[in-house]
Design a protein around this motif. Sequence first.
Motif, PDB file in Angstrom:
ATOM      1  N   THR A 172       0.800  -1.215   0.000  1.00 42.79           N
ATOM      2  CA  THR A 172       0.000   0.000   0.000  1.00 42.79           C
ATOM      3  C   THR A 172       0.838   1.274   0.000  1.00 42.79           C
ATOM      4  O   THR A 172       0.517   2.229  -0.704  1.00 42.79           O
ATOM      5  CB  THR A 172      -0.943  -0.002   1.221  1.00 42.79           C
ATOM      6  OG1 THR A 172      -1.706  -1.210   1.203  1.00 42.79           O
ATOM      7  CG2 THR A 172      -1.878   1.183   1.214  1.00 42.79           C
ATOM      8  N   PHE A 212      -0.879  -9.116  -7.403  1.00 42.64           N
ATOM      9  CA  PHE A 212      -1.665  -7.931  -7.071  1.00 42.64           C
ATOM     10  C   PHE A 212      -1.250  -6.712  -7.893  1.00 42.64           C
ATOM     11  O   PHE A 212      -2.017  -5.766  -8.028  1.00 42.64           O
ATOM     12  CB  PHE A 212      -1.542  -7.606  -5.573  1.00 42.64           C
ATOM     13  CG  PHE A 212      -0.175  -7.129  -5.183  1.00 42.64           C
ATOM     14  CD1 PHE A 212       0.135  -5.774  -5.221  1.00 42.64           C
ATOM     15  CD2 PHE A 212       0.798  -8.027  -4.804  1.00 42.64           C
ATOM     16  CE1 PHE A 212       1.409  -5.342  -4.876  1.00 42.64           C
ATOM     17  CE2 PHE A 212       2.069  -7.599  -4.444  1.00 42.64           C
ATOM     18  CZ  PHE A 212       2.368  -6.253  -4.484  1.00 42.64           C
ATOM     19  N   ASP A 227      -3.716  -6.916 -10.686  1.00 41.37           N
ATOM     20  CA  ASP A 227      -5.123  -6.969 -10.292  1.00 41.37           C
ATOM     21  C   ASP A 227      -5.199  -6.907  -8.768  1.00 41.37           C
ATOM     22  O   ASP A 227      -4.876  -7.890  -8.087  1.00 41.37           O
ATOM     23  CB  ASP A 227      -5.762  -8.257 -10.814  1.00 41.37           C
ATOM     24  CG  ASP A 227      -7.237  -8.378 -10.486  1.00 41.37           C
ATOM     25  OD1 ASP A 227      -7.762  -7.575  -9.687  1.00 41.37           O
ATOM     26  OD2 ASP A 227      -7.865  -9.302 -11.025  1.00 41.37           O
ATOM     27  N   SER A 228      -5.621  -5.784  -8.230  1.00 44.63           N
ATOM     28  CA  SER A 228      -5.631  -5.591  -6.773  1.00 44.63           C
ATOM     29  C   SER A 228      -6.639  -6.475  -6.055  1.00 44.63           C
ATOM     30  O   SER A 228      -6.584  -6.613  -4.836  1.00 44.63           O
ATOM     31  CB  SER A 228      -5.882  -4.123  -6.432  1.00 44.63           C
ATOM     32  OG  SER A 228      -7.152  -3.732  -6.905  1.00 44.63           O
ATOM     33  N   SER A 229      -7.564  -7.090  -6.797  1.00 42.32           N
ATOM     34  CA  SER A 229      -8.533  -7.979  -6.148  1.00 42.32           C
ATOM     35  C   SER A 229      -7.940  -9.356  -5.869  1.00 42.32           C
ATOM     36  O   SER A 229      -8.497 -10.130  -5.098  1.00 42.32           O
ATOM     37  CB  SER A 229      -9.790  -8.121  -7.012  1.00 42.32           C
ATOM     38  OG  SER A 229      -9.497  -8.857  -8.185  1.00 42.32           O
ATOM     39  N   ILE A 230      -6.795  -9.647  -6.477  1.00 42.51           N
ATOM     40  CA  ILE A 230      -6.138 -10.939  -6.253  1.00 42.51           C
ATOM     41  C   ILE A 230      -5.387 -10.877  -4.938  1.00 42.51           C
ATOM     42  O   ILE A 230      -4.658  -9.930  -4.663  1.00 42.51           O
ATOM     43  CB  ILE A 230      -5.161 -11.259  -7.406  1.00 42.51           C
ATOM     44  CG1 ILE A 230      -5.936 -11.475  -8.691  1.00 42.51           C
ATOM     45  CG2 ILE A 230      -4.306 -12.473  -7.070  1.00 42.51           C
ATOM     46  CD1 ILE A 230      -5.054 -11.653  -9.904  1.00 42.51           C
ATOM     47  N   ASP A 231      -5.588 -11.906  -4.118  1.00 40.29           N
ATOM     48  CA  ASP A 231      -4.866 -11.999  -2.857  1.00 40.29           C
ATOM     49  C   ASP A 231      -5.086 -10.757  -2.001  1.00 40.29           C
ATOM     50  O   ASP A 231      -4.146 -10.193  -1.433  1.00 40.29           O
ATOM     51  CB  ASP A 231      -3.372 -12.209  -3.141  1.00 40.29           C
ATOM     52  CG  ASP A 231      -2.686 -12.969  -2.015  1.00 40.29           C
ATOM     53  OD1 ASP A 231      -3.400 -13.549  -1.182  1.00 40.29           O
ATOM     54  OD2 ASP A 231      -1.452 -12.971  -1.988  1.00 40.29           O
ATOM     55  N   SER A 232      -6.333 -10.330  -1.924  1.00 41.94           N
ATOM     56  CA  SER A 232      -6.637  -9.104  -1.179  1.00 41.94           C
ATOM     57  C   SER A 232      -6.652  -9.371   0.326  1.00 41.94           C
ATOM     58  O   SER A 232      -6.687 -10.512   0.774  1.00 41.94           O
ATOM     59  CB  SER A 232      -7.971  -8.530  -1.641  1.00 41.94           C
ATOM     60  OG  SER A 232      -8.998  -9.470  -1.425  1.00 41.94           O
ATOM     61  N   GLU A 242     -10.833  -5.915   4.210  1.00 42.85           N
ATOM     62  CA  GLU A 242     -11.110  -4.515   3.874  1.00 42.85           C
ATOM     63  C   GLU A 242     -11.086  -3.599   5.098  1.00 42.85           C
ATOM     64  O   GLU A 242     -10.569  -2.492   5.049  1.00 42.85           O
ATOM     65  CB  GLU A 242     -12.447  -4.402   3.146  1.00 42.85           C
ATOM     66  CG  GLU A 242     -12.773  -3.014   2.658  1.00 42.85           C
ATOM     67  CD  GLU A 242     -11.731  -2.437   1.702  1.00 42.85           C
ATOM     68  OE1 GLU A 242     -11.503  -1.212   1.757  1.00 42.85           O
ATOM     69  OE2 GLU A 242     -11.147  -3.194   0.911  1.00 42.85           O
ATOM     70  N   ARG A 274      -5.186   2.683   4.414  1.00 42.71           N
ATOM     71  CA  ARG A 274      -5.764   3.479   3.333  1.00 42.71           C
ATOM     72  C   ARG A 274      -5.714   4.976   3.613  1.00 42.71           C
ATOM     73  O   ARG A 274      -5.305   5.747   2.746  1.00 42.71           O
ATOM     74  CB  ARG A 274      -7.185   3.007   3.027  1.00 42.71           C
ATOM     75  CG  ARG A 274      -7.683   3.627   1.744  1.00 42.71           C
ATOM     76  CD  ARG A 274      -8.612   2.788   0.900  1.00 42.71           C
ATOM     77  NE  ARG A 274      -8.053   1.549   0.445  1.00 42.71           N
ATOM     78  CZ  ARG A 274      -8.580   0.350   0.699  1.00 42.71           C
ATOM     79  NH1 ARG A 274      -9.668   0.237   1.404  1.00 42.71           N
ATOM     80  NH2 ARG A 274      -8.033  -0.741   0.234  1.00 42.71           N
TER      81      ARG A 274
END
Length: 142
Positions: A63, A113, A116-121, A124, A132
Amino acid sequence: MPEDTPQARLAGWKKTALLVSYFFPQHEEPDPDTLGVVTWTDGWEDNFDALAGRLIVPPVVRTLIYSQNPRGVRRWVDVVARESGWDFDRIVPAHFEAPIGAGPREFELAFRFLEDSSIDSFPEEDLRRGLRPIADVISRQL
Protein backbone atom coordinates in the motif's frame (compact mmCIF):
# COMPACT_ATOMS: atom_id res chain seq x y z
CA MET A 1 -1.39 -7.50 31.63
CA PRO A 2 -1.62 -11.15 30.53
CA GLU A 3 0.39 -13.83 32.30
CA ASP A 4 3.79 -14.49 30.68
CA THR A 5 3.22 -17.84 28.97
CA PRO A 6 4.24 -19.21 25.56
CA GLN A 7 0.60 -18.89 24.45
CA ALA A 8 0.40 -15.25 25.58
CA ARG A 9 3.68 -14.45 23.81
CA LEU A 10 2.44 -16.07 20.60
CA ALA A 11 -0.82 -14.10 20.78
CA GLY A 12 1.19 -10.91 21.39
CA TRP A 13 3.42 -11.63 18.40
CA LYS A 14 0.38 -12.24 16.16
CA LYS A 15 -1.22 -8.98 17.31
CA THR A 16 2.03 -7.12 16.71
CA ALA A 17 2.20 -8.60 13.20
CA LEU A 18 -1.30 -7.27 12.51
CA LEU A 19 -0.41 -3.88 13.95
CA VAL A 20 2.71 -3.42 11.82
CA SER A 21 0.91 -4.74 8.74
CA TYR A 22 -2.10 -2.43 8.93
CA PHE A 23 -1.24 0.22 11.60
CA PHE A 24 -4.75 0.11 13.06
CA PRO A 25 -6.23 -3.34 12.42
CA GLN A 26 -9.92 -4.05 12.48
CA HIS A 27 -10.12 -5.81 15.84
CA GLU A 28 -7.91 -3.43 17.83
CA GLU A 29 -10.10 -1.02 19.78
CA PRO A 30 -8.75 1.86 21.88
CA ASP A 31 -9.81 1.86 25.52
CA PRO A 32 -11.94 5.02 25.90
CA ASP A 33 -10.79 5.46 29.50
CA THR A 34 -7.05 4.75 29.27
CA LEU A 35 -4.75 6.37 26.74
CA GLY A 36 -2.49 3.86 24.99
CA VAL A 37 -4.47 0.80 26.04
CA VAL A 38 -6.32 -1.31 23.49
CA THR A 39 -8.69 -4.24 23.55
CA TRP A 40 -8.62 -6.92 20.88
CA THR A 41 -12.07 -8.10 19.82
CA ASP A 42 -13.08 -11.50 18.47
CA GLY A 43 -11.97 -12.13 14.92
CA TRP A 44 -8.40 -10.83 15.15
CA GLU A 45 -6.99 -14.35 14.81
CA ASP A 46 -8.90 -14.87 11.54
CA ASN A 47 -7.32 -11.69 10.17
CA PHE A 48 -3.88 -12.90 11.25
CA ASP A 49 -4.52 -16.26 9.58
CA ALA A 50 -5.21 -14.39 6.32
CA LEU A 51 -1.57 -13.24 6.38
CA ALA A 52 0.30 -16.15 7.91
CA GLY A 53 1.81 -19.31 6.53
CA ARG A 54 2.23 -18.24 2.93
CA LEU A 55 4.36 -16.06 0.73
CA ILE A 56 2.81 -12.61 0.49
CA VAL A 57 3.83 -9.01 0.11
CA PRO A 58 2.70 -7.45 3.39
CA PRO A 59 -0.13 -4.92 3.21
CA VAL A 60 1.99 -2.03 4.43
CA VAL A 61 4.63 -2.64 1.74
CA ARG A 62 2.00 -3.02 -1.00
CA THR A 63 0.00 0.00 0.00
CA LEU A 64 2.67 2.52 0.93
CA ILE A 65 5.70 1.52 -1.13
CA TYR A 66 5.00 -0.70 -4.14
CA SER A 67 1.90 1.26 -5.14
CA GLN A 68 4.17 4.25 -5.85
CA ASN A 69 5.91 2.48 -8.77
CA PRO A 70 4.16 -0.76 -9.72
CA ARG A 71 5.89 -0.93 -13.13
CA GLY A 72 9.30 -0.74 -11.51
CA VAL A 73 8.35 -3.42 -9.01
CA ARG A 74 7.04 -5.60 -11.84
CA ARG A 75 10.38 -5.23 -13.68
CA TRP A 76 12.26 -6.26 -10.54
CA VAL A 77 9.97 -9.28 -10.05
CA ASP A 78 10.59 -10.33 -13.66
CA VAL A 79 14.36 -10.09 -13.16
CA VAL A 80 14.25 -12.21 -10.00
CA ALA A 81 11.71 -14.76 -11.26
CA ARG A 82 12.65 -15.08 -14.94
CA GLU A 83 15.73 -13.26 -16.14
CA SER A 84 18.25 -13.90 -13.37
CA GLY A 85 18.45 -17.66 -13.84
CA TRP A 86 18.30 -18.10 -10.08
CA ASP A 87 16.97 -21.54 -9.24
CA PHE A 88 16.00 -20.98 -5.61
CA ASP A 89 13.63 -23.16 -3.62
CA ARG A 90 13.30 -21.17 -0.39
CA ILE A 91 12.56 -17.57 0.50
CA VAL A 92 13.26 -16.01 3.87
CA PRO A 93 10.82 -13.12 4.24
CA ALA A 94 11.53 -10.20 6.54
CA HIS A 95 8.34 -10.91 8.49
CA PHE A 96 6.25 -13.92 9.46
CA GLU A 97 7.28 -17.56 9.13
CA ALA A 98 10.58 -18.46 7.56
CA PRO A 99 11.86 -20.04 5.49
CA ILE A 100 9.02 -20.60 3.05
CA GLY A 101 9.39 -23.28 0.42
CA ALA A 102 9.04 -21.26 -2.78
CA GLY A 103 10.80 -20.90 -6.09
CA PRO A 104 10.72 -18.35 -8.90
CA ARG A 105 7.12 -19.18 -9.87
CA GLU A 106 5.77 -18.79 -6.33
CA PHE A 107 7.78 -15.59 -5.92
CA GLU A 108 6.15 -14.20 -9.05
CA LEU A 109 2.68 -15.27 -7.90
CA ALA A 110 3.11 -13.30 -4.67
CA PHE A 111 3.13 -10.15 -6.83
CA ARG A 112 -0.03 -10.85 -8.85
CA PHE A 113 -1.67 -7.93 -7.07
CA LEU A 114 0.39 -5.58 -9.28
CA GLU A 115 -1.88 -6.45 -12.21
CA ASP A 116 -5.12 -6.97 -10.29
CA SER A 117 -5.63 -5.59 -6.77
CA SER A 118 -8.53 -7.98 -6.15
CA ILE A 119 -6.14 -10.94 -6.25
CA ASP A 120 -4.87 -12.00 -2.86
CA SER A 121 -6.64 -9.10 -1.18
CA PHE A 122 -6.64 -8.36 2.54
CA PRO A 123 -9.54 -7.80 4.96
CA GLU A 124 -11.11 -4.51 3.87
CA GLU A 125 -11.70 -3.21 7.39
CA ASP A 126 -8.03 -3.68 8.29
CA LEU A 127 -7.05 -1.57 5.28
CA ARG A 128 -9.76 1.06 5.75
CA ARG A 129 -8.90 1.87 9.36
CA GLY A 130 -5.17 2.36 9.06
CA LEU A 131 -3.34 1.95 5.79
CA ARG A 132 -5.76 3.48 3.33
CA PRO A 133 -5.98 6.88 5.06
CA ILE A 134 -2.20 7.02 5.37
CA ALA A 135 -1.76 6.02 1.72
CA ASP A 136 -4.24 8.73 0.69
CA VAL A 137 -2.24 11.39 2.52
CA ILE A 138 1.01 10.19 0.97
CA SER A 139 -0.44 10.12 -2.55
CA ARG A 140 -1.66 13.72 -2.15
CA GLN A 141 1.86 14.77 -1.12
CA LEU A 142 3.46 13.30 -4.26
